[in-house]
Write a protein that holds these residues in place. Structure first.
Motif, mmCIF file in Angstrom:
data_model
loop_
_atom_site.group_PDB
_atom_site.id
_atom_site.type_symbol
_atom_site.label_atom_id
_atom_site.label_comp_id
_atom_site.label_asym_id
_atom_site.label_seq_id
_atom_site.Cartn_x
_atom_site.Cartn_y
_atom_site.Cartn_z
ATOM 1 N N SER A 162 42.345 39.750 40.439
ATOM 2 C CA SER A 162 43.292 39.175 39.473
ATOM 3 C C SER A 162 42.847 39.436 38.045
ATOM 4 O O SER A 162 43.669 39.722 37.165
ATOM 5 C CB SER A 162 43.420 37.672 39.718
ATOM 6 O OG SER A 162 43.946 37.411 41.012
ATOM 7 N N LEU A 192 51.640 37.743 38.106
ATOM 8 C CA LEU A 192 50.221 37.440 38.295
ATOM 9 C C LEU A 192 49.974 35.943 38.199
ATOM 10 O O LEU A 192 49.235 35.363 39.013
ATOM 11 C CB LEU A 192 49.390 38.197 37.252
ATOM 12 C CG LEU A 192 47.888 37.892 37.241
ATOM 13 C CD1 LEU A 192 47.251 38.234 38.581
ATOM 14 C CD2 LEU A 192 47.192 38.650 36.110
ATOM 15 N N GLN A 196 48.547 33.488 41.177
ATOM 16 C CA GLN A 196 47.414 32.581 41.008
ATOM 17 C C GLN A 196 47.826 31.138 41.289
ATOM 18 O O GLN A 196 47.071 30.369 41.905
ATOM 19 C CB GLN A 196 46.854 32.719 39.593
ATOM 20 C CG GLN A 196 46.198 34.068 39.331
ATOM 21 C CD GLN A 196 45.787 34.248 37.883
ATOM 22 O OE1 GLN A 196 46.333 33.601 36.981
ATOM 23 N NE2 GLN A 196 44.824 35.107 37.641
#
Length: 239
Positions: A162, A192, A196
């Protein structure tokens, strides 16, 4: 014939020849083009106007070409995509959640387990049945903590990827040459963040599940202890 008459006759004879000699230069001059300054100025002005029109057309074509180049840059697609990596991380987290042991993330299965191992105790249940209930709850609780640790390890293991994706996307957004590239970079940054957040939700769910199973095990253990005590007191009261 006197001398004077002779001279006059000779002059008359030579007159046609002299006339031709005199008129010939005038005829030649009549065939030459006459220079007109006003016409020349008009011709020069017309040529200048035509040249200016051509220059204007060239400038217009150059502006249109620049506009098309700008539109091409605006519509250019972002050459970098992190969606495959993000999707892989989401799939990995979902797979870890799908590997839940003993008690899956299924409402009907949880209801069945609570009816058999966590629900009210039948006072007529044998000690072996109570022991089996306790063993099943203990196994489920241990499996819940193991599942939570596996999900946690998967989430932590994906932090490096990430971070790399975040660095690449920020660089791509800063070097974007058009609106479409900037929008695509922004969308991937949002993806993204969503990935997460999904990992955090999965981790929270796994941890909450383990804690809930442990708390349910403690409550059921107290119920089992109460049933055993009641049975013991019943037996003690018998003669």
């Amino acid at each position: 014939m006197t001398l004077t008459r002779r001279r006059l006759a000779a002059a008359l004879i030579a007159a046609p020849t002299l006339t031709g000699l005199v008129l010939a230069p005038h005829a030649a001059q009549a065939q030459l083009t006459v220079f007109d300054p006003s016409n020349y100025v008009q011709s020069v002005l017309s040529a200048a106007r035509a040249l200016q029109a051509v220059n204007n057309q060239i400038t217009s074509l150059q502006n249109e070409a620049q506009m098309l180049i700008g539109q091409a840059k605006t519509l250019a697609s972002l050459p970098y995509s992190s969606l495959a990596v993000l999707q892989a991380q989401v799939d990995r987290t979902r797979e870890l959640l799908g590997q839940a042991q003993a008690l899956a993330y299924d409402v009907s299965q949880i209801q069945q387990a609570f009816r058999t191992n966590y629900g009210a105790v039948d006072l007529s249940a044998s000690d072996a049945a109570l022991t089996a209930r306790a063993d099943a709850r203990w196994t489920t609780a241990i499996a819940g903590f193991e599942d939570a640790l596996k999900v946690q390890a998967g989430v932590v293991g994906g932090l490096g990827a990430s971070r790399d994706q975040l660095t690449s996307l920020v660089g791509a957004s800063q070097s974007a040459v058009g609106g479409l590239q900037a929008a695509q970079a922004g969308n991937q940054l949002l993806a993204l963040q969503a990935q997460q957040l999904s990992d955090l939700i999965a981790l929270s769910a796994a941890q909450g599940r383990a804690q809930a199973l442990e708390a349910a095990d403690r409550a059921a253990a107290r119920a089992d202890a109460k049933a055993r005590f009641s049975k013991f007191m019943g037996r003690a009261s018998q003669p």
